[in-house]
Each structure stands twice: as C-alpha cells, then as structure tokens.
Motif scaffolding. Structure first.
Motif, PDB file in Angstrom:
ATOM      1  N   GLY A 154       5.543   4.276  16.424  1.00 32.81           N
ATOM      2  CA  GLY A 154       4.990   2.957  16.117  1.00 32.81           C
ATOM      3  C   GLY A 154       4.922   2.628  14.640  1.00 32.81           C
ATOM      4  N   CYS A 155       5.862   3.146  13.863  1.00 29.64           N
ATOM      5  CA  CYS A 155       5.837   2.919  12.408  1.00 29.64           C
ATOM      6  C   CYS A 155       6.198   1.474  12.063  1.00 29.64           C
ATOM      7  CB  CYS A 155       6.805   3.866  11.715  1.00 29.64           C
ATOM      8  SG  CYS A 155       6.351   5.590  11.872  1.00 29.64           S
ATOM      9  N   ASN A 156       5.673   1.029  10.925  1.00 32.68           N
ATOM     10  CA  ASN A 156       5.905  -0.328  10.454  1.00 32.68           C
ATOM     11  C   ASN A 156       6.645  -0.364   9.122  1.00 32.68           C
ATOM     12  OD1 ASN A 156       4.609  -1.605  12.593  1.00 32.68           O
ATOM     13  ND2 ASN A 156       2.646  -1.706  11.538  1.00 32.68           N
ATOM     14  N   ASP A 157       7.549  -1.307   9.013  1.00 31.98           N
ATOM     15  CA  ASP A 157       8.181  -1.777   7.775  1.00 31.98           C
ATOM     16  C   ASP A 157       9.212  -0.825   7.191  1.00 31.98           C
ATOM     17  OD1 ASP A 157       6.507  -3.952   8.134  1.00 31.98           O
ATOM     18  OD2 ASP A 157       4.982  -3.175   6.778  1.00 31.98           O
ATOM     19  N   ASN A 163       0.821  -1.217   0.000  1.00 31.94           N
ATOM     20  CA  ASN A 163       0.000   0.000   0.000  1.00 31.94           C
ATOM     21  C   ASN A 163       0.852   1.264   0.000  1.00 31.94           C
ATOM     22  OD1 ASN A 163      -2.160   1.916   0.400  1.00 31.94           O
ATOM     23  ND2 ASN A 163      -1.493   1.970   2.543  1.00 31.94           N
ATOM     24  N   ILE A 164       0.697   2.073  -1.051  1.00 30.54           N
ATOM     25  CA  ILE A 164       1.331   3.391  -1.059  1.00 30.54           C
ATOM     26  C   ILE A 164       0.302   4.481  -1.386  1.00 30.54           C
ATOM     27  CG2 ILE A 164       3.669   2.595  -1.564  1.00 30.54           C
ATOM     28  CD1 ILE A 164       3.165   3.362  -4.515  1.00 30.54           C
ATOM     29  N   ALA A 165      -0.986   4.194  -1.152  1.00 32.39           N
ATOM     30  CA  ALA A 165      -2.052   5.150  -1.459  1.00 32.39           C
ATOM     31  C   ALA A 165      -2.033   6.313  -0.467  1.00 32.39           C
ATOM     32  CB  ALA A 165      -3.406   4.453  -1.435  1.00 32.39           C
ATOM     33  N   SER A 178       5.783   8.198   6.858  1.00 35.68           N
ATOM     34  CA  SER A 178       5.484   6.774   7.040  1.00 35.68           C
ATOM     35  C   SER A 178       5.041   6.119   5.741  1.00 35.68           C
ATOM     36  CB  SER A 178       4.410   6.588   8.121  1.00 35.68           C
ATOM     37  OG  SER A 178       3.279   7.381   7.832  1.00 35.68           O
ATOM     38  N   LEU A 179       4.760   6.931   4.711  1.00 35.66           N
ATOM     39  CA  LEU A 179       4.571   6.445   3.341  1.00 35.66           C
ATOM     40  C   LEU A 179       5.565   7.199   2.453  1.00 35.66           C
ATOM     41  CD1 LEU A 179       0.717   6.103   2.687  1.00 35.66           C
ATOM     42  CD2 LEU A 179       2.397   4.277   2.940  1.00 35.66           C
ATOM     43  N   SER A 228       2.557   1.125   7.713  1.00 28.93           N
ATOM     44  CA  SER A 228       1.872   1.339   8.981  1.00 28.93           C
ATOM     45  C   SER A 228       0.354   1.291   8.843  1.00 28.93           C
ATOM     46  CB  SER A 228       2.285   2.682   9.577  1.00 28.93           C
ATOM     47  OG  SER A 228       3.675   2.708   9.828  1.00 28.93           O
ATOM     48  N   GLY A 229      -0.300   1.048   9.993  1.00 28.48           N
ATOM     49  CA  GLY A 229      -1.749   0.975  10.062  1.00 28.48           C
ATOM     50  C   GLY A 229      -2.395   2.343  10.131  1.00 28.48           C
TER      51      GLY A 229
END
Length: 326
Positions: free
Chosen positions: A262-265, A70-72, A286-287, A98-99
């Motif tokens: 709390g960032c992901n990936d 997801n990069i939207a 975060s994106l 991230s969520g």
C-alpha cells in the motif's frame, strides 16, 4: 502551492554527539537544498520545517501548508518513520509519501515480509529473533543472513551478516541484539543477483522507473551490500542499469510488493535472486533516500534517463493527483 518540508538534518544530530553510523539515515543539507530547488523549479513555494520537534512547535502556533514533502526518518521506535505522517493526519494536512501505517509496516522488515509472503509473492524464508533465548530455535538451512529488523542504509549489515554455522548465528545475533536494541531478522541467504527497483505512482498508476543491479567489486565486503560497501560505494560498488528477462521479473515482483504493502507516491524495492534466478523481495524503502548524487533511487533514475528534476516532479505530481489537489 505552499509546500512545507519535513526532514532530519544529519548535521544537527552529529552536533548533538551522535555517531556517523547512528545518523546514517538522516539527510545532508545538500539533499534538502536539492529537493527545495526542484520543488521551486516545479513552480511552488517552499518552507523548511525540519524535524518532528520543529513541526510540533509550528503546528502549535497554527502554521499550515498546502502540502508537506516529508522525508523525516525519526529517532525512536518502530513508529519513527510514522510519527510525522500521523501528526500531519491529525491536523488534516496532506503530505507526500506513505501514511503512518505503511511507514511502520515497511520499517519493520519482519512485518513487511509477512505481508509480502501472505500476498503470494516470493521472499526468502525467515524468522525474527527477539531475544538471545530464541536463537537456538532458528530452523532454517545455512547459509543465512542476519540484520537489525528496523534499520536502513545498511546499518548493522557487515561481512558477519552472512552466516554459515550455528556458532556464527549465535554470535552475530547476540551482537546485533546488544548493539541495536531491537529484534534481528534472520533469513535464507540467496546466492543470485542483487537488484533495486525504483517505483513512482499510486495503485494502478504505479510504474517502475527501471532496474539497477548492484555489483560488488573485488575489494568490497563479499556477498553483502553492507554499511561499509554503501558508505564507500565509489570504490567498492558498481551500479548497472539492466533490462534483461531476470531484471524485468525483478521489476514485476517489486511493483507487486509495492502495491501489496500500500505504498504511496514513490519508493525503492530491494530484491535478490534465488538459485533458480527468481528475484525475491528483501525489503522496501518507502522513504527512499533522495540525495541527487549518492542515493540509490537518484542513481537508478539517472541511469534510466530520468534526471533529478524529473524524479522529484514525478513524485510530487503523483502525490498531488492522489490527494486531488490542484
């Protein structure tokens, strides 16, 4: 795995009548093709989904995927980057990055700075201006720096963003409020070096890919990494891979902020040093953009010996490990 791809294609919005600046955060077809090729080279099948409207239609027809890359960015509201992750959560479909909570918090620069400051990490003193009546209440020493609270790619950042007196503060904030229809972040302007730090991984496994120093050239808009400077970076900006003591401190602060939020990936953290040479958190992406040639994260990775295939594979593998997928 069968990996879906969600994204906002810039050409679609330009064709609908939006301007170059309005669509600055959206992705060119070259970015989609490069990510898709990297995912396929890593051994997976890809399915192009597109934006949230396309995602809704495909979910309604009972389509699903093992994982979504997801990069939207989304279009409207402080939750625009959270909309696709929230929808995927509702359908229990795992995704990269991230969520919804983190995407909403990190998009709003004021909220993310509250989290960083309350975590004991360095960030410039700041205030959020919600309306023109609040401008007079700003009680911070000049010079200041102002920008829209929830934009990226340097949108709304110009030479006028560096503010030296109360009249300029009033004018700049009023212009930003009127143009972007959202609050304005006003913070202390820091005079030191400007860094961006790439991060991959999760929690204790998160690691810095390296540090890039942003150096503005003679013909650039001075003192600010503005929309104009970013759009014309080939002639106005130099990017230096750095690893001196100040850069290492920037990586340390960036990693601490990434974890605190709390960032992901993967993500990219922007910092600027104060007068004492201490790197301060400015904002987090975060994106982060993933164009193979012009996005800061890709440039940073390349200058530190990580090619584009390795970058996308490391992001993908971080998500697979976090989610417990095979």
């Amino acid at each position: 795995m069968r990996i879906g791809m969600t994204y906002d294609l810039r050409d679609d919005y330009l064709a609908a009548g939006m301007s170059e600046e309005e669509t600055a955060e959206f992705d060119k077809i070259g970015t989609i093709e490069a990510i898709e090729n990297a995912i396929r080279t890593a051994g997976h099948e890809t399915v192009r989904i597109g934006n949230i409207t396309s995602l809704v239609k495909r979910l309604a027809s009972n389509e699903s995927w093992d994982l979504v890359f997801n990069i939207a960015e989304g279009l409207h509201g402080f939750g625009r980057e959270a909309q696709v992750p929230a929808l995927l959560d509702a359908y229990q479909i795992p995704y990269v990055f991230s969520g919804p909570l983190v995407q909403a918090v990190t998009l709003h620069k004021g909220i993310s700075k509250h989290v960083v400051r309350d975590s004991g990490l360095p960030t410039p003193a700041f205030a959020v201006v919600n309306c023109r009546e609040e401008i007079a209440g700003i009680d911070l020493p000049y010079p200041l720096f102002a920008k829209p609270v929830a934009e990226g790619t340097g949108k709304g950042v110009t030479a006028a963003s560096k503010i030296t007196d109360s009249r300029m503060l009033q004018t700049t904030c009023e212009n930003l409020l009127a143009t972007f229809k959202q609050p304005v972040l006003v913070e202390t302007f820091l005079p030191g070096r400007e860094f961006t730090v790439g991060i991959v991984g999760n929690s204790s496994d998160a690691r810095s890919l390296g540090v890039l120093e942003v150096v503005l050239l003679a013909d650039s808009e001075p003192d600010v990494y503005s929309y104009h400077n970013k759009a014309n970076f080939e002639n106005l900006v130099e990017y230096h891979a750095v690893d001196d003591a100040e850069a290492q401190k920037a990586a340390e602060v960036a990693l601490a902020c990434y974890r605190a939020l709390g960032c992901n990936d993967a993500g990219r953290v922007d910092l600027r040093s104060d007068g004492n040479g201490l790197p301060n958190f400015i904002e987090i992406n975060s994106l982060a953009g993933l164009h193979p040639e012009i996005s800061d994260l890709s440039i940073l990775a390349g200058k530190h010996g990580v090619n584009y295939q390795q970058l996308i594979s490391s992001i993908l593998n971080a998500a697979i490990k976090r989610l417990g997928l095979k």
